[in-house]
Every structure is written in C-alpha cells, then in structure tokens.
Design an enzyme around this catalytic site. Structure first.
Site, PDB file in Angstrom:
ATOM      1  N   HIS A 147       0.857  -1.188   0.000  1.00 29.91           N
ATOM      2  CA  HIS A 147       0.000   0.000   0.000  1.00 29.91           C
ATOM      3  C   HIS A 147       0.894   1.239   0.000  1.00 29.91           C
ATOM      4  O   HIS A 147       1.809   1.353   0.834  1.00 29.91           O
ATOM      5  CB  HIS A 147      -0.926   0.009   1.211  1.00 29.91           C
ATOM      6  CG  HIS A 147      -2.001  -1.028   1.129  1.00 29.91           C
ATOM      7  ND1 HIS A 147      -2.134  -2.041   2.047  1.00 29.91           N
ATOM      8  CD2 HIS A 147      -2.980  -1.227   0.195  1.00 29.91           C
ATOM      9  CE1 HIS A 147      -3.164  -2.813   1.720  1.00 29.91           C
ATOM     10  NE2 HIS A 147      -3.685  -2.344   0.590  1.00 29.91           N
ATOM     11  N   HIS A 256       2.193 -11.837  49.923  1.00 33.31           N
ATOM     12  CA  HIS A 256       1.036 -12.179  50.747  1.00 33.31           C
ATOM     13  C   HIS A 256       0.738 -13.676  50.800  1.00 33.31           C
ATOM     14  O   HIS A 256      -0.326 -14.077  51.266  1.00 33.31           O
ATOM     15  CB  HIS A 256      -0.204 -11.447  50.246  1.00 33.31           C
ATOM     16  CG  HIS A 256      -0.458 -11.638  48.777  1.00 33.31           C
ATOM     17  ND1 HIS A 256      -0.892 -12.833  48.242  1.00 33.31           N
ATOM     18  CD2 HIS A 256      -0.322 -10.782  47.731  1.00 33.31           C
ATOM     19  CE1 HIS A 256      -1.021 -12.692  46.931  1.00 33.31           C
ATOM     20  NE2 HIS A 256      -0.678 -11.465  46.589  1.00 33.31           N
ATOM     21  N   CYS A 291     -35.501  12.267  62.184  1.00 31.74           N
ATOM     22  CA  CYS A 291     -34.313  13.038  61.794  1.00 31.74           C
ATOM     23  C   CYS A 291     -33.269  12.192  61.073  1.00 31.74           C
ATOM     24  O   CYS A 291     -32.284  12.712  60.574  1.00 31.74           O
ATOM     25  CB  CYS A 291     -33.676  13.696  63.009  1.00 31.74           C
ATOM     26  SG  CYS A 291     -32.946  12.532  64.181  1.00 31.74           S
ATOM     27  N   CYS A 301     -35.212  -1.950  77.159  1.00 27.98           N
ATOM     28  CA  CYS A 301     -36.529  -1.656  76.601  1.00 27.98           C
ATOM     29  C   CYS A 301     -36.432  -1.398  75.109  1.00 27.98           C
ATOM     30  O   CYS A 301     -35.519  -0.725  74.636  1.00 27.98           O
ATOM     31  CB  CYS A 301     -37.116  -0.441  77.324  1.00 27.98           C
ATOM     32  SG  CYS A 301     -38.765  -0.005  76.723  1.00 27.98           S
ATOM     33  N   CYS A 313     -39.879   2.197  67.721  1.00 30.77           N
ATOM     34  CA  CYS A 313     -39.683   0.797  68.109  1.00 30.77           C
ATOM     35  C   CYS A 313     -38.309   0.318  67.639  1.00 30.77           C
ATOM     36  O   CYS A 313     -37.974   0.416  66.462  1.00 30.77           O
ATOM     37  CB  CYS A 313     -40.783  -0.067  67.497  1.00 30.77           C
ATOM     38  SG  CYS A 313     -40.561  -1.849  67.774  1.00 30.77           S
ATOM     39  N   HIS A 324     -46.233   2.768  77.001  1.00 34.01           N
ATOM     40  CA  HIS A 324     -45.979   1.380  76.650  1.00 34.01           C
ATOM     41  C   HIS A 324     -45.964   0.521  77.917  1.00 34.01           C
ATOM     42  O   HIS A 324     -45.815   1.021  79.032  1.00 34.01           O
ATOM     43  CB  HIS A 324     -44.640   1.244  75.931  1.00 34.01           C
ATOM     44  CG  HIS A 324     -43.461   1.549  76.820  1.00 34.01           C
ATOM     45  ND1 HIS A 324     -43.141   2.820  77.224  1.00 34.01           N
ATOM     46  CD2 HIS A 324     -42.545   0.717  77.391  1.00 34.01           C
ATOM     47  CE1 HIS A 324     -42.056   2.779  77.987  1.00 34.01           C
ATOM     48  NE2 HIS A 324     -41.682   1.513  78.117  1.00 34.01           N
TER      49      HIS A 324
END
Length: 555
Positions: A147, A256, A291, A301, A313, A324
């Site tokens: 080419h 290792h 929040c 509890c 809860c 409760h």
C-alpha cells in the site's frame, strides 16, 4: 489449661523432640542472609533485575532468538514478539503447529522483497488515495503490504497513533489491512517532523519489553527505583528487587502468600475502607424515623427515644407513641419481629474481628521481632570476644530469619482462612460438613505452627551473653530444633492448602506463591549482552521521567 492448649503443647513437644540429626546439620549449614542488599546470588536466580542499562540487552536477547529462528529482520521479530507478549516459546509452538504463514498473518507481518520497484522505474506523479494530491514518487512510501501513500499522510497517521498510545503496533492506513508498518519507516518520517516524538517512539518500543511481557513487571516501589523484574518460571511467585522491596509478581502487591491474589485484594480493601464501620452501625444502631440520625440503644426496653424527641420501636424502626408496657407500645404493634439483616451483620463483624485480631497480632509481632536483629548481633559480638570453645553463632541468625519467614506465613494464613471458609469465594464448592472438616484440618496445623513460632521467638530473646556455656549449648539445640520444626510445619501447611483445600476446587482457581525455606528469592542482576550487529546500540537510555510514567501505569 484447656484441652486445645493441652493438644497444642503435646504436639509441639513431640514434634520438637523428634527432629532428626540430618535436618539439624542442614539447618546449621544454611547460608545466613547477607546484610548487603546488593549482594549477588551464588547460583543463577530464576528471577532477574532489569535496570535501565540492561533493558535494551534483555530485549535484544529475545529479538536475536526470533531472528535466528525465523530468519527475519529485526522489525518483523519485534512485531511478532509484541503480538505474542514476548513469549518466544509460544512463537516456536505456533510455528511448529500452524506454520510460518499463519504465524506471520496473525501478527500482521508482511515480508516483501519487491517494495518500491514499480515506483522507482517511473517518474510520473502518483495520486495519494488519502489526500488525493498528485505527488512525486520520491515523496511517497510503499509498505511491505504494497500500500502506497504520500509521506505527509503517512506522517500524520503515525503522529496520531503515537499520541493515542498505539505506537507499538501501528497498522497500515489501507482499509481492512492488517499489516504492521515498518518501524524504520515510522522512525524516519517522524524524525523529520518532530525529533522529540521520534525519541518517544523509540522509548515506547523499548518499554514494550516490560509493558507487553507477561514475564516482566516494573518494581512497584515508591519512589520508583527504575528496575523491572523478569521471572523464568511460574508468574505466581514472590520476588525481591535489588532495591530491597519484596512483592507478589502476579498482582504487584506486598508479598502475601499463602493468600491468593484475589483473597489479598479483598482483604486489603476490607481493612482499608469503611465497610466494617458500616457493619458495626448496621449491627448496633437504628435510624430515627424523623431526623434519620443513628441511635444506639443503652437499655433493655425496645421503646427508644432519639435526641430529637421522636420515640420509635427498636425492633422494626417504626415511629410510635410514648406510652408502653412490657408487651405493647401505644399506637404500634410489630409482633415478635427479628431483624435478620442485623443478626447477620453482627455475625459477619464478629467473624472479621476474630481473623483480623490474629492477623494484626502476628503482623505487629513481626515488626517488633525485626528489632531483635541489632540486639542479637550485639550479643554475638560480646560472645565472640570472650574466651570460649564456641566460635560459630550462625545458628542464632539462621533461627532469627526462620522466625521472620514463619511469622509472615502465619500472619497471612488468617486472611486466607477468612476467605477459604467464608462465603465470598467457595460457598458452592463445599457442603457445610466438608467445610467444617477442612477448617478443622487447617486450624490444627495453624495451631501447631503458631505454638512453635512463639516458642522460637521466646528462645531467641534469651540474653545469650549472660548465659553459661552449657546454657548456651542447650539454647542452641533448642533454637535449631524449633527452627527445623517450624520449617517443616510451614511446608505441611502449604501442602494442605495446595492439595486438600485449593486443589480440590472444581469451579474456582486460586494460585498461591510456593513456600521456600530460604525465604523470598532475591533477583539477580541481568548481565548486559550485546549483538555485534545491533541497530539499537546508540539508542538513548530510558529516562527517569519514563520510569515514573511506567510506575504510574503499574499503580
């Protein structure tokens, strides 16, 4: 004392007492590691250090071999080697199996002896099929694939490819042509346009021996020492560079073994990132529904109150009222719900903390024991200055180096066990019963090794310069016996890992670096070798900037 401790002690004592004389003689004759990091190996090493000065020589060795084998020019030999990642054995095998034509075609090598013959016989202008300009035949270049385009188009093509990082294999511009462009032509045309880019092109060809070679890696030292390491055998090994850094050749992390590279990479990440912090938060806190801050319960509890005033809860995390009883909460009912995710996170965190505690404990011990070297050498100097029938104290330093190696093996055996008997890799490879049997087998060997490593460490801390000659002789035999025993136990652990654990896997492959009694092998320096006809003799040496660039690619 517990049954486990009784078992470990009995195993330690029986194994230690049974150490044979041949093993002791072999230990006493073991060469003490040199203090000088630059000391050369007595025998040829299976790993070589390639410096900036010897890199060209290393490349020339492979080029010369292929040029002799196939009777081709240097450029074609380089193209073949880059395509096959500098594996001469692979090129030889393909040549025998599929023949030279297939070998050349696959790599893009085209050998032509008639290039430029037609154009040299004509003085008529030639139309370039890229820019469609009419140019004189002297301003065109024909590649071996036949080419032909003008030099300006070729030059621009080469510049683009070099800037894109494709300089090692620049293909012909012709559509669907697989041929690789002649590096001499690339060098010649680029040098006319930009001499600095021509130097870059030369450097990229030189560095391809490291960048494209499965058997060569840059040393991952920081700052970069400028060296590379070449291995002749299995790439799953641990090596030591001339700069003193020991690392895994396969993944370029710290040495290792007996962890596989996959295990170690996950363990490093697990120890480095915040995944375990997240696990602790998941296991011990709940998010406030108002929040969204994390709240830790400090009582029994299950009705908790956030600092923002919201009651919720603990079992399900839903907002509730304040009133409760022991069995119910006003305005809320979640039954006897159990948070499976939280329970699993707690188990995983507890498991990780167990293995990390022992891993870090042995790692810290190794750091502390490394300080023994100076004090032991000082004690040996005092003993050698005294009048005594004992003059050879190499057994002390041999015992110390054995302690370093075995402690390192013991330390990395815990990350290995964490993944070997966890669900990350081998969940479907073993039944629960098989896993339990294999885990007990491994932990028994780990326990024996641990027990004797601690005994060896204790013996090496004896104040030898304060002992009588008889006590020194007894300490000598104890250290030699324990050193031989520890080495034997390390071998047994690796055999167990390779044969009974990893060797029995069907769907997963994990490779580990082999155990070596003398420790990680120091790479020998590659001798400089020149071919009298070298066309690269005057090539500029690789610069420090390119070394830094290469190190950046590694990391």
């Amino acid at each position: 004392m517990s049954d486990a401790e009784d078992y470990a002690t009995s195993c330690c004592e029986s194994d230690c007492d049974n150490s044979d004389g041949d093993s002791i003689d072999a230990f006493e004759n073991e060469e003490v590691e040199p203090d000088d990091c630059g000391a050369s190996s007595l025998a040829r090493s299976s790993t070589q250090v390639i410096t900036k000065e010897s890199l060209l020589s290393a490349q020339r060795q492979h080029l010369h071999t292929v040029m002799e084998l196939l009777q081709v020019a240097e450029q074609h030999a380089r193209t073949l080697l880059i395509y096959h990642r500098w594996d001469v054995d692979r090129i030889s095998a393909i040549l025998v199996e599929k023949g030279k034509d297939w070998l050349f075609s696959e790599a893009g090598v085209t050998v032509s002896e008639t290039r430029d013959l037609v154009l040299s016989m004509s003085s008529s202008p030639v139309t370039c099929d890229i820019c469609f300009e009419d140019v004189a035949p002297t301003k065109t270049t024909t590649m071996e694939c036949e080419h032909c385009y003008c030099n300006d188009c070729w030059t621009e093509h080469f510049v683009v490819k070099i800037n894109d990082g494709q300089s090692r294999r620049i293909r012909c511009m012709a559509p669907k042509c697989n041929a690789i462009c002649d590096e001499a032509i690339v060098r010649k045309l680029i040098k006319v346009k930009d001499p600095n880019m021509a130097d870059r092109f030369e450097r990229f060809l030189l560095e391809s021996y490291i960048e494209d070679n499965n058997k060569v890696n840059w040393c991952p030292s920081v700052p970069h020492c400028g060296n590379a390491i070449r291995v002749d055998g299995d790439v799953y090994c641990e090596v030591e560079c001339a700069c003193g850094l020991q690392f895994c050749f396969s993944c370029l992390s710290e040495a290792h073994s007996p962890c596989s590279c996959q295990m170690w990479q996950l363990w490093e990440k697990k120890c480095r990132d915040e995944s375990e912090t997240v696990n602790w938060i998941t296991a011990n806190t709940k998010s406030c529904p108002k929040c969204f801050k994390h709240v830790e319960k400090n009582g029994g509890c299950n009705l908790v109150t956030c600092i923002c005033g919201q009651a919720f809860c603990w079992l399900c995390g839903a907002a509730t009222g304040y009133e409760h009883t022991w069995s119910s909460i006003a305005g809320h009912s979640c039954g006897r719900y159990k948070d499976q995710k939280t329970e699993r996170a707690k188990r995983e965190l507890h498991r990780y903390m167990h293995y990390h505690k022992f891993y870090k404990g042995h790692t810290d011990s190794c750091k502390e024991e490394s300080k023994l070297k100076a004090s032991i050498q000082e004690r040996i100097s005092i003993l050698e200055s005294k009048e005594s029938t004992m003059k050879d104290y190499t057994w002390v330093m041999n015992g110390l180096y054995r302690l370093f190696r075995s402690r390192r093996v013991l330390s990395y055996s815990y990350p290995f066990a964490f993944y070997m008997f966890g669900d990350e890799f081998f969940k479907d490879e073993m039944t629960t019963e098989e896993r339990e049997i294999k885990q007990n087998l491994f932990e028994d060997q780990q326990q024996q090794l641990e027990c004797n490593v601690e005994r060896l460490s204790k013996s090496l801390m004896e104040p030898l310069d304060e002992l009588s000659e008889e006590e020194i002789r007894a300490t000598r035999m104890n250290i030699i016996n324990l050193s031989v025993l520890v080495d034997r136990l390390c071998h047994k652990m690796y055999e167990c890992i390779e044969n009974d654990l990893l060797g029995s896997l069907q769907n997963t492959t994990h490779n580990i670096a082999p155990y070596k009694s003398k420790g990680i092998e120091r790479a020998s320096e590659l001798s400089i070798w020149w071919d009298s006809g070298s066309s690269l003799r005057n090539m500029k040496p690789i610069t420090d900037d390119s070394c830094r660039h290469a190190a950046g690619n590694v990391t």
